[in-house]
Design a protein around this motif. Sequence first.
Motif, PDB file in Angstrom:
ATOM      1  N   VAL A 664      41.317  48.118  32.781  1.00 33.90           N
ATOM      2  CA  VAL A 664      42.052  47.022  33.402  1.00 33.90           C
ATOM      3  C   VAL A 664      41.146  46.333  34.417  1.00 33.90           C
ATOM      4  O   VAL A 664      40.489  47.004  35.216  1.00 33.90           O
ATOM      5  CB  VAL A 664      43.329  47.551  34.090  1.00 33.90           C
ATOM      6  CG1 VAL A 664      44.065  46.425  34.791  1.00 33.90           C
ATOM      7  CG2 VAL A 664      44.245  48.197  33.058  1.00 33.90           C
ATOM      8  N   PRO A 665      41.083  45.012  34.405  1.00 35.86           N
ATOM      9  CA  PRO A 665      40.216  44.286  35.353  1.00 35.86           C
ATOM     10  C   PRO A 665      40.612  44.533  36.799  1.00 35.86           C
ATOM     11  O   PRO A 665      41.695  45.030  37.111  1.00 35.86           O
ATOM     12  CB  PRO A 665      40.422  42.825  34.956  1.00 35.86           C
ATOM     13  CG  PRO A 665      40.893  42.872  33.546  1.00 35.86           C
ATOM     14  CD  PRO A 665      41.709  44.121  33.432  1.00 35.86           C
ATOM     15  N   ALA A 666      39.731  44.100  37.713  1.00 37.05           N
ATOM     16  CA  ALA A 666      39.911  44.378  39.134  1.00 37.05           C
ATOM     17  C   ALA A 666      41.113  43.662  39.718  1.00 37.05           C
ATOM     18  O   ALA A 666      41.665  44.093  40.733  1.00 37.05           O
ATOM     19  CB  ALA A 666      38.646  44.001  39.904  1.00 37.05           C
ATOM     20  N   TRP A 667      41.545  42.554  39.091  1.00 36.73           N
ATOM     21  CA  TRP A 667      42.677  41.835  39.676  1.00 36.73           C
ATOM     22  C   TRP A 667      44.011  42.555  39.469  1.00 36.73           C
ATOM     23  O   TRP A 667      45.015  42.160  40.054  1.00 36.73           O
ATOM     24  CB  TRP A 667      42.753  40.406  39.134  1.00 36.73           C
ATOM     25  CG  TRP A 667      42.710  40.274  37.636  1.00 36.73           C
ATOM     26  CD1 TRP A 667      41.651  39.902  36.888  1.00 36.73           C
ATOM     27  CD2 TRP A 667      43.790  40.503  36.719  1.00 36.73           C
ATOM     28  NE1 TRP A 667      41.967  39.877  35.554  1.00 36.73           N
ATOM     29  CE2 TRP A 667      43.284  40.241  35.419  1.00 36.73           C
ATOM     30  CE3 TRP A 667      45.120  40.900  36.846  1.00 36.73           C
ATOM     31  CZ2 TRP A 667      44.062  40.385  34.272  1.00 36.73           C
ATOM     32  CZ3 TRP A 667      45.903  41.029  35.715  1.00 36.73           C
ATOM     33  CH2 TRP A 667      45.370  40.769  34.434  1.00 36.73           C
ATOM     34  N   ALA A 723      34.522  41.519  26.900  1.00 38.39           N
ATOM     35  CA  ALA A 723      35.792  41.694  27.605  1.00 38.39           C
ATOM     36  C   ALA A 723      36.786  40.636  27.155  1.00 38.39           C
ATOM     37  O   ALA A 723      36.438  39.481  26.933  1.00 38.39           O
ATOM     38  CB  ALA A 723      35.567  41.598  29.122  1.00 38.39           C
ATOM     39  N   SER A 724      38.036  41.061  27.009  1.00 36.40           N
ATOM     40  CA  SER A 724      39.071  40.144  26.533  1.00 36.40           C
ATOM     41  C   SER A 724      39.498  39.202  27.639  1.00 36.40           C
ATOM     42  O   SER A 724      39.517  39.555  28.824  1.00 36.40           O
ATOM     43  CB  SER A 724      40.271  40.944  26.040  1.00 36.40           C
ATOM     44  OG  SER A 724      41.338  40.081  25.779  1.00 36.40           O
ATOM     45  N   THR A 725      39.863  37.986  27.254  1.00 37.00           N
ATOM     46  CA  THR A 725      40.353  37.011  28.228  1.00 37.00           C
ATOM     47  C   THR A 725      41.848  37.136  28.436  1.00 37.00           C
ATOM     48  O   THR A 725      42.412  36.456  29.269  1.00 37.00           O
ATOM     49  CB  THR A 725      40.042  35.587  27.742  1.00 37.00           C
ATOM     50  OG1 THR A 725      40.669  35.409  26.462  1.00 37.00           O
ATOM     51  CG2 THR A 725      38.549  35.378  27.618  1.00 37.00           C
ATOM     52  N   HIS A 726      42.499  38.020  27.702  1.00 34.00           N
ATOM     53  CA  HIS A 726      43.956  38.135  27.819  1.00 34.00           C
ATOM     54  C   HIS A 726      44.365  38.730  29.156  1.00 34.00           C
ATOM     55  O   HIS A 726      45.503  38.549  29.567  1.00 34.00           O
ATOM     56  CB  HIS A 726      44.503  38.999  26.686  1.00 34.00           C
ATOM     57  CG  HIS A 726      44.588  38.272  25.380  1.00 34.00           C
ATOM     58  ND1 HIS A 726      45.718  37.599  24.988  1.00 34.00           N
ATOM     59  CD2 HIS A 726      43.659  38.090  24.402  1.00 34.00           C
ATOM     60  CE1 HIS A 726      45.508  37.044  23.792  1.00 34.00           C
ATOM     61  NE2 HIS A 726      44.271  37.337  23.423  1.00 34.00           N
ATOM     62  N   PHE A 727      43.442  39.433  29.832  1.00 27.88           N
ATOM     63  CA  PHE A 727      43.783  40.005  31.122  1.00 27.88           C
ATOM     64  C   PHE A 727      43.354  39.104  32.279  1.00 27.88           C
ATOM     65  O   PHE A 727      43.497  39.470  33.422  1.00 27.88           O
ATOM     66  CB  PHE A 727      43.118  41.385  31.296  1.00 27.88           C
ATOM     67  CG  PHE A 727      43.902  42.501  30.691  1.00 27.88           C
ATOM     68  CD1 PHE A 727      43.312  43.358  29.792  1.00 27.88           C
ATOM     69  CD2 PHE A 727      45.228  42.694  31.023  1.00 27.88           C
ATOM     70  CE1 PHE A 727      44.039  44.397  29.237  1.00 27.88           C
ATOM     71  CE2 PHE A 727      45.941  43.717  30.475  1.00 27.88           C
ATOM     72  CZ  PHE A 727      45.363  44.570  29.576  1.00 27.88           C
ATOM     73  N   GLU A 734      44.341  33.567  42.369  1.00 27.62           N
ATOM     74  CA  GLU A 734      44.917  34.912  42.361  1.00 27.62           C
ATOM     75  C   GLU A 734      43.825  35.955  42.243  1.00 27.62           C
ATOM     76  O   GLU A 734      43.819  36.955  42.933  1.00 27.62           O
ATOM     77  CB  GLU A 734      45.902  35.052  41.191  1.00 27.62           C
ATOM     78  CG  GLU A 734      47.168  34.251  41.364  1.00 27.62           C
ATOM     79  CD  GLU A 734      48.132  34.487  40.225  1.00 27.62           C
ATOM     80  OE1 GLU A 734      47.838  35.370  39.391  1.00 27.62           O
ATOM     81  OE2 GLU A 734      49.174  33.816  40.163  1.00 27.62           O
ATOM     82  N   GLY A 735      42.877  35.697  41.347  1.00 29.60           N
ATOM     83  CA  GLY A 735      41.787  36.650  41.180  1.00 29.60           C
ATOM     84  C   GLY A 735      40.936  36.744  42.424  1.00 29.60           C
ATOM     85  O   GLY A 735      40.510  37.798  42.839  1.00 29.60           O
ATOM     86  N   SER A 736      40.632  35.584  43.070  1.00 27.82           N
ATOM     87  CA  SER A 736      39.764  35.626  44.240  1.00 27.82           C
ATOM     88  C   SER A 736      40.452  36.303  45.411  1.00 27.82           C
ATOM     89  O   SER A 736      39.836  37.077  46.131  1.00 27.82           O
ATOM     90  CB  SER A 736      39.351  34.203  44.624  1.00 27.82           C
ATOM     91  OG  SER A 736      40.503  33.420  44.928  1.00 27.82           O
ATOM     92  N   SER A 737      41.740  36.039  45.591  1.00 27.45           N
ATOM     93  CA  SER A 737      42.418  36.689  46.715  1.00 27.45           C
ATOM     94  C   SER A 737      42.504  38.186  46.510  1.00 27.45           C
ATOM     95  O   SER A 737      42.363  38.962  47.451  1.00 27.45           O
ATOM     96  CB  SER A 737      43.825  36.101  46.888  1.00 27.45           C
ATOM     97  OG  SER A 737      44.606  36.360  45.733  1.00 27.45           O
ATOM     98  N   ALA A 738      42.737  38.587  45.270  1.00 24.55           N
ATOM     99  CA  ALA A 738      42.784  40.028  45.006  1.00 24.55           C
ATOM    100  C   ALA A 738      41.434  40.649  45.217  1.00 24.55           C
ATOM    101  O   ALA A 738      41.318  41.763  45.739  1.00 24.55           O
ATOM    102  CB  ALA A 738      43.271  40.274  43.577  1.00 24.55           C
ATOM    103  N   ALA A 739      40.387  39.960  44.808  1.00 25.50           N
ATOM    104  CA  ALA A 739      39.046  40.531  44.957  1.00 25.50           C
ATOM    105  C   ALA A 739      38.643  40.626  46.405  1.00 25.50           C
ATOM    106  O   ALA A 739      37.881  41.498  46.796  1.00 25.50           O
ATOM    107  CB  ALA A 739      38.043  39.680  44.174  1.00 25.50           C
TER     108      ALA A 739
END
Length: 770
Positions: A664-667, A723-727, A734-739
């Motif tokens: 599962v990706p980091a986000w 890596a799949s783009t579905h995740f 959203e990704g940057s704030s989570a990271a």
Amino acid sequence: MARTTGGGSSTAFLRLQKPRWTGAGNIASVLENWLESERDQLALWMPVGLGVGIAAWFALPMQGQWIAFLLLASGFSGLGGAIGANRRLGRALIVFPLAAFSGCLLIWWQAERVAAPVLSRPVIEQFEARIMTVEPLPARESVRLLLRPLGVATLPPQIRVNLDEKDALAGLQPGAIVALRARIMPPPEAAVPGAYDFVRLAWFQQIGGTGRVLGKIVVVSPAPDQADGGGLRQRLSAHIASRLAGGEGAIASALATGDQGAIPEADAEAMRRSGLAHLLSVSGLHLTAAVGLTMLLVLRLLALSPWLALRWPLVLIAAAAGALVGLGYTLLTGSEVPTIRSLIAALLVLCGIALGRDAITLRLVAVGALIVLAFWPQSLVGPSFQLSFMAVTAIIAVSEHPRAKALVARRDERMIRRFGRIMLSLLITGLAVEIALAPIALYHFHKAGVYGALANIVAIPLTTFVIMPLEALALMLDLAGLGAPFWWLAGQALTLLLWVAHTVAASPAAVASLPTITGGAFGLMIAGSLWLCLWRTKVRRLGLIPVLAGAIWALNTPAPDILITGDGRHLAVRTKTEGYALLRPRAGDYVRDMLSESAGFEGDLEALDSLEGSRCSRDVCTIDLISGTRRFRLLATRSGYLVPGRDFGPACRDADIVVTDRRVPAWCTPRWIKADRMLLKETGGLSIVLADQSVKSVKTPGDDHPWIHPPHPVEKPYLTQPASTHFRPAHPEEGSSAAESPSRRTHGASFETRLRQAQPLLRMSGIKND
């Protein structure tokens, strides 16, 4: 006056001789006196010391801890040397730690000596191999082969594969060379904490992979001198199966050859639940029956001749004949460690009989344990070694107790009272054995038979004095074609044995089940049991303290609320009715049984979809679990299809625990645990208790045991999928704030870092490892 003075002087002298408590000196004096009174028992602790060192190596995960244990044992031996080898306390402190030192060093050396390459990932290969062993498994309609691949650098030196029984050829014999195509995987580790750990066993057996044959297998070169048929063991099993059908024939084959592969699962489960499973594994009971029957027949036949009886040592000759039969029986049944241990014990007993000594003693058991541990130190952590030696130790300890001796002593009384006394002694012995074996059964199998002592009162005499002699006579008379009547009688006796097993197994509360108990509770119960069995003075009663402490600890072990397998595919959740529900309702019987046993649950597993509050689709399930005043949201994937990131991202952030069999990706940032492929690769399966937010894992971070990071054979290069783009989240912010969030930056960190970062979220106490 002189008398008065003399009396006063005498009293004063006695007061001077009365020992007074002066601290360490008196402690040493008391210990010295006690050890002197137990001097005959001190030798029995030699194998215990060796076992402590072996157990410490298995229990301690890191190499530095093994070295620390060796230094600690050396220090205690040095302390014994300082006290003085002329004292029993000094000698005990020298010898016992030295035995522990030797045990730790021995198993460490053994583990390094057997090192062999192990597969790192599943592969499909076409290759040729030499057959090492063949094990038919009729109950599973398959055959198991142990192979040595020839000239294949991408495979380990030794692998084990299964093939369908219908595809097995007559030429599949040890020594034959075969060509096959198989899917081979690394040896599986324990799926969840407390489950069967095959990867450790495979390491010591030098098995680098397990798998299944795909398609047909071809015999390239037949086995030398065996091209016309199978080995003696297989031929004997087939002959018995032709005389007795069904479960009776399968159990008769197990008693004669040790081959349990044909026993129907229903009969095998009934034998386990009734406490009679030990009858199926060739060990002390079977070897004793074979050796004892041989000695009796040889002695009685030779004694028919007065000339031989007066001129030849018939007892010595009978003992030699019994030894030869015991050796042959051991070779016939596969030379397994329990059988070898029983053979060693039997040979020592025969030597004692030949010398006119009382041979059946705890010293005999100690010598047998020393020999087995010296050659197979890894057997200590297996249930077979523990069950067999603890059972024999308990039987002898009970029989040597003065009250037990008085109970079974011969008396001039009526036959009914004599028979009742024998049955009472059998019951007491059976109860002692059941109590002694219960911690081992609960630790390894998470269940123990409650009525085993009662079942064994019937089953052991029936097996020893009826079934095995009838089977032996039937096999001998089959040489002349006259064995049919004895096969019929043996079949009736086996039918009675199975009836006892099924009746006891079906009784209410026939099995006591517990969730996985900790190694500490198990160690306390074993240590206390050994203390009770190996000493003779009243000090032995102190062993009840660790036994009771370990039992209370085990009984208070909480059942897990969530069980997650190491591959992330299967998950069991505790329900409000104290049952369990499965993430994937179509999971096979093996997965269901493994999860049920680890949870200490007897019953059918429900489907997670059917629970109140669960929300499940074909791909994802969520459920809220309540523990006290806390609510935990669980999110789990249960299909091979990818979930769109725009849906999965918010679900991750709203969950406390995420379980998936993929990376599962980091986000994806749950509030507590992200059990994805990357985490589970480091931890193995997980067992979670929500009440105290504790987690047990199969693997320990930093574990240095060689099977954790084994060498690998030369691997073929392969392409990794992008890596799949579905995740990928729907919005970049959203990704940057989570990271950027420190509390959520967990995916790329180590396992210890992730746990440390999770602690302030739920005040997690830490990871506990089994």
